[in-house]
Design a protein around this motif. Structure first.
Motif, PDB file in Angstrom:
ATOM      1  N   PHE A 274       6.949  -1.363 -10.342  1.00 51.01           N
ATOM      2  CA  PHE A 274       8.136  -0.666  -9.691  1.00 51.01           C
ATOM      3  C   PHE A 274       8.314  -1.585  -8.242  1.00 51.01           C
ATOM      4  O   PHE A 274       9.523  -1.858  -7.920  1.00 51.01           O
ATOM      5  CB  PHE A 274       7.874   0.743  -8.948  1.00 51.01           C
ATOM      6  N   LEU A 275       7.246  -1.919  -7.452  1.00 51.41           N
ATOM      7  CA  LEU A 275       7.446  -2.714  -6.307  1.00 51.41           C
ATOM      8  C   LEU A 275       8.151  -4.133  -6.613  1.00 51.41           C
ATOM      9  O   LEU A 275       9.132  -4.662  -6.043  1.00 51.41           O
ATOM     10  CB  LEU A 275       6.080  -3.042  -5.524  1.00 51.41           C
TER      11      LEU A 275
ATOM     12  N   ARG B 295      17.014  -7.015  -6.790  1.00 51.22           N
ATOM     13  CA  ARG B 295      18.237  -6.879  -5.677  1.00 51.22           C
ATOM     14  C   ARG B 295      18.405  -7.948  -4.790  1.00 51.22           C
ATOM     15  O   ARG B 295      17.312  -8.740  -4.846  1.00 51.22           O
ATOM     16  CB  ARG B 295      18.267  -5.488  -5.278  1.00 51.22           C
ATOM     17  N   ASP B 296      19.218  -8.024  -3.927  1.00 51.69           N
ATOM     18  CA  ASP B 296      19.100  -9.130  -3.001  1.00 51.69           C
ATOM     19  C   ASP B 296      17.799  -9.023  -2.110  1.00 51.69           C
ATOM     20  O   ASP B 296      17.516  -8.028  -1.648  1.00 51.69           O
ATOM     21  CB  ASP B 296      20.367  -8.953  -1.965  1.00 51.69           C
TER      22      ASP B 296
ATOM     23  N   ARG C 297      16.098  -2.125   0.742  1.00 53.86           N
ATOM     24  CA  ARG C 297      14.916  -1.650  -0.180  1.00 53.86           C
ATOM     25  C   ARG C 297      13.951  -3.038  -0.639  1.00 53.86           C
ATOM     26  O   ARG C 297      12.877  -2.715  -0.953  1.00 53.86           O
ATOM     27  CB  ARG C 297      15.607  -1.221  -1.520  1.00 53.86           C
ATOM     28  N   ALA C 298      14.643  -4.150  -0.751  1.00 50.55           N
ATOM     29  CA  ALA C 298      13.678  -5.328  -1.130  1.00 50.55           C
ATOM     30  C   ALA C 298      12.842  -5.646  -0.041  1.00 50.55           C
ATOM     31  O   ALA C 298      11.650  -5.835  -0.168  1.00 50.55           O
ATOM     32  CB  ALA C 298      14.659  -6.540  -1.288  1.00 50.55           C
ATOM     33  N   GLN C 299      12.904  -5.618   1.238  1.00 51.76           N
ATOM     34  CA  GLN C 299      12.272  -6.106   2.236  1.00 51.76           C
ATOM     35  C   GLN C 299      11.291  -4.683   2.445  1.00 51.76           C
ATOM     36  O   GLN C 299       9.845  -5.200   2.766  1.00 51.76           O
ATOM     37  CB  GLN C 299      13.056  -5.898   3.475  1.00 51.76           C
ATOM     38  N   ARG C 300      11.464  -3.470   2.163  1.00 46.27           N
ATOM     39  CA  ARG C 300      10.541  -2.554   2.311  1.00 46.27           C
ATOM     40  C   ARG C 300       9.569  -2.442   1.232  1.00 46.27           C
ATOM     41  O   ARG C 300       8.079  -2.534   1.389  1.00 46.27           O
ATOM     42  CB  ARG C 300      11.105  -1.104   2.046  1.00 46.27           C
ATOM     43  N   ALA C 301       9.862  -3.103  -0.141  1.00 45.74           N
ATOM     44  CA  ALA C 301       8.941  -3.406  -1.324  1.00 45.74           C
ATOM     45  C   ALA C 301       8.114  -4.608  -0.671  1.00 45.74           C
ATOM     46  O   ALA C 301       6.927  -4.204  -1.151  1.00 45.74           O
ATOM     47  CB  ALA C 301       9.654  -3.570  -2.354  1.00 45.74           C
ATOM     48  N   LEU C 302       8.571  -5.591  -0.225  1.00 43.95           N
ATOM     49  CA  LEU C 302       7.810  -6.675   0.218  1.00 43.95           C
ATOM     50  C   LEU C 302       6.810  -6.402   1.292  1.00 43.95           C
ATOM     51  O   LEU C 302       5.455  -6.643   1.105  1.00 43.95           O
ATOM     52  CB  LEU C 302       8.711  -7.953   0.594  1.00 43.95           C
ATOM     53  N   LYS C 303       7.085  -5.490   1.970  1.00 48.01           N
ATOM     54  CA  LYS C 303       6.155  -5.015   3.122  1.00 48.01           C
ATOM     55  C   LYS C 303       5.069  -4.119   2.470  1.00 48.01           C
ATOM     56  O   LYS C 303       3.941  -4.232   2.921  1.00 48.01           O
ATOM     57  CB  LYS C 303       6.704  -4.358   4.133  1.00 48.01           C
ATOM     58  N   ARG C 304       5.507  -3.342   1.632  1.00 51.44           N
ATOM     59  CA  ARG C 304       4.578  -2.487   0.883  1.00 51.44           C
ATOM     60  C   ARG C 304       3.503  -3.461   0.208  1.00 51.44           C
ATOM     61  O   ARG C 304       2.127  -3.252   0.230  1.00 51.44           O
ATOM     62  CB  ARG C 304       5.175  -1.614   0.044  1.00 51.44           C
ATOM     63  N   VAL C 305       4.043  -4.443  -0.468  1.00 53.28           N
ATOM     64  CA  VAL C 305       3.104  -5.398  -1.508  1.00 53.28           C
ATOM     65  C   VAL C 305       1.946  -6.028  -0.353  1.00 53.28           C
ATOM     66  O   VAL C 305       1.008  -6.047  -0.596  1.00 53.28           O
ATOM     67  CB  VAL C 305       3.820  -6.455  -2.001  1.00 53.28           C
ATOM     68  N   ASN C 306       2.504  -6.590   0.874  1.00 57.56           N
ATOM     69  CA  ASN C 306       1.626  -7.238   1.786  1.00 57.56           C
ATOM     70  C   ASN C 306       0.517  -6.070   2.281  1.00 57.56           C
ATOM     71  O   ASN C 306      -0.467  -6.405   2.290  1.00 57.56           O
ATOM     72  CB  ASN C 306       2.580  -7.647   3.103  1.00 57.56           C
ATOM     73  N   TYR C 307       1.076  -4.684   2.544  1.00 52.45           N
ATOM     74  CA  TYR C 307      -0.038  -3.858   2.836  1.00 52.45           C
ATOM     75  C   TYR C 307      -0.927  -3.521   1.781  1.00 52.45           C
ATOM     76  O   TYR C 307      -2.200  -3.652   2.232  1.00 52.45           O
ATOM     77  CB  TYR C 307       0.768  -2.555   3.265  1.00 52.45           C
ATOM     78  N   ILE C 308      -0.661  -3.348   0.493  1.00 53.87           N
ATOM     79  CA  ILE C 308      -1.606  -3.422  -0.300  1.00 53.87           C
ATOM     80  C   ILE C 308      -2.459  -4.565  -0.543  1.00 53.87           C
ATOM     81  O   ILE C 308      -4.034  -4.146  -0.749  1.00 53.87           O
ATOM     82  CB  ILE C 308      -0.906  -3.103  -1.923  1.00 53.87           C
ATOM     83  N   HIS C 309      -2.057  -5.816  -0.321  1.00 50.02           N
ATOM     84  CA  HIS C 309      -2.876  -6.881  -0.495  1.00 50.02           C
ATOM     85  C   HIS C 309      -3.823  -7.011   0.798  1.00 50.02           C
ATOM     86  O   HIS C 309      -4.952  -7.229   0.494  1.00 50.02           O
ATOM     87  CB  HIS C 309      -2.161  -7.842  -0.494  1.00 50.02           C
ATOM     88  N   SER C 310      -3.488  -6.289   1.834  1.00 49.08           N
ATOM     89  CA  SER C 310      -4.208  -6.431   3.067  1.00 49.08           C
ATOM     90  C   SER C 310      -5.632  -5.384   2.837  1.00 49.08           C
ATOM     91  O   SER C 310      -6.510  -5.656   3.789  1.00 49.08           O
ATOM     92  CB  SER C 310      -3.492  -5.945   4.196  1.00 49.08           C
ATOM     93  N   GLN C 311      -5.475  -4.485   1.840  1.00 54.72           N
ATOM     94  CA  GLN C 311      -6.673  -3.569   1.621  1.00 54.72           C
ATOM     95  C   GLN C 311      -7.760  -4.352   0.995  1.00 54.72           C
ATOM     96  O   GLN C 311      -8.722  -3.545   0.803  1.00 54.72           O
ATOM     97  CB  GLN C 311      -5.820  -2.506   1.119  1.00 54.72           C
TER      98      GLN C 311
END
Length: 313
Positions: A91-92, A99-100, A105-119
């Motif tokens: 989904f992310l 999308r652009d 929404r794209a920026q929020r998804a990218l930030k979420r991916v970065n957060y997951i990887h930081s864990q």
């Protein structure tokens, strides 16, 4: 006679629509319009094949690298949370690739991916480079191998530029020095796999847990047959890939049959390929079919799906 006339008009219309999209792509500049070129090429022209390539030779391919599979296993709970983790990551990825890239929404998804990887401190930048390279070039390579739809240099360049910007968003720095072009990424990915794609128990554990999620809904007496077909499909993507995931070698006669099926239907799929369909309906249909029949019927369903959506999409 009327049915034949309607069919001829429809086929002409499909080719005209695809030609108009090709003209649009040719009029665009990859440096300025990489997002639009990428979305048309992958998510308008080939949404189903793009999704399957990202799953079969994208996410699952990363499991053949011990540096990736070890992180997933050592994080704990993968066997019990695999469905949620897999669905969340798909989904992310779709949120920021369909999308652009500058949209909210794209920026929020990218930030979420970065957060997951930081864990997961065990994820190195080199590992992130490899995973990013998979999503950058594996879909075009999948098209070259299994689809009639071959991407032009401009479309590949757009994929390269798009994922280079995503790499920036992931906070990586090395990619700017080692990935000078799309072809450089292809070669870098191959060199990395030659060195690091080896069998490890964690590879097998993660891969078979993921595959089990797709085929569990099928009757249990079909599971052995499904596993053989899955092994054949992995073999088609590379013997080293199959062996690194811990799957047994398939019968020698089976992979050519599956590959031949794709070649035999190439002309049909070219004539009746979808000119547009509901993303929500497509995704839901895909998930239901996968849950019921598993990846054992992937190629058969590709052909049936493209024919149906080509006729009624």
């Amino acid at each position: 006679a009327l049915v034949l006339a309607v069919l001829v008009v429809y086929l002409v219309w499909v080719q005209w629509a695809r030609y108009q999209r090709w003209l649009l792509i040719e009029s665009l500049d990859p440096d300025k319009d990489s997002n639009l070129i990428r979305r048309i090429s992958f998510y308008v022209e080939q949404p189903w094949m793009t999704e399957k390539s990202m799953e079969m030779t994208g996410l699952i391919r990363t499991y053949a690298i011990p540096a990736v599979s070890k992180v997933l296993v050592l994080s704990g709970g993968f066997e019990h949370e695999m469905e949620r983790r897999f669905a969340d990551m798909v989904f992310l990825i779709r949120e920021f690739t369909e999308r652009d890239s500058k949209s909210e929404r794209a920026q929020r998804a990218l930030k979420r991916v970065n957060y997951i990887h930081s864990q997961y401190p065990g994820i190195t930048e080199e590992t992130m480079l490899y995973v990013t390279s998979i999503f950058m070039v594996q879909t075009p390579l999948f098209f070259d191998e299994f689809s009639y739809y071959k991407l032009t240099d401009k479309q590949k360049e757009s994929a390269y530029l798009g994922w280079m910007s995503f790499a920036d968003a992931f906070g990586m720095t090395k990619h700017k020095h080692v990935w000078l072009s799309y072809d450089h990424v292809v070669q870098w990915k191959q060199d990395y796999e030659d060195k690091h794609m080896v069998y490890h128990p964690c590879n097998e554990k993660v891969a078979k847990t993921t595959m089990g999620y797709f085929i569990d809904a099928a009757p249990k007496f079909l599971h052995p047959v499904i596993h053989v077909i899955l092994s054949s499909m992995l073999e088609m993507c590379g013997t080293n890939y199959r062996e690194a995931l811990g799957f047994d070698a398939p019968p020698a006669w089976l992979p050519p049959i599956i590959a031949g099926d794709d070649a035999a239907t190439s002309l049909t799929r070219r004539c009746v390929h979808s000119v547009g369909c509901s993303r929500l309906a497509l995704s839901e249909c895909c998930r239901r079919m996968i849950n019921v029949f598993g990846y054992a019927v992937l190629y058969l369903y590709i052909h049936v799906h493209e024919f149906v959506t080509g006729c009624f999409g």
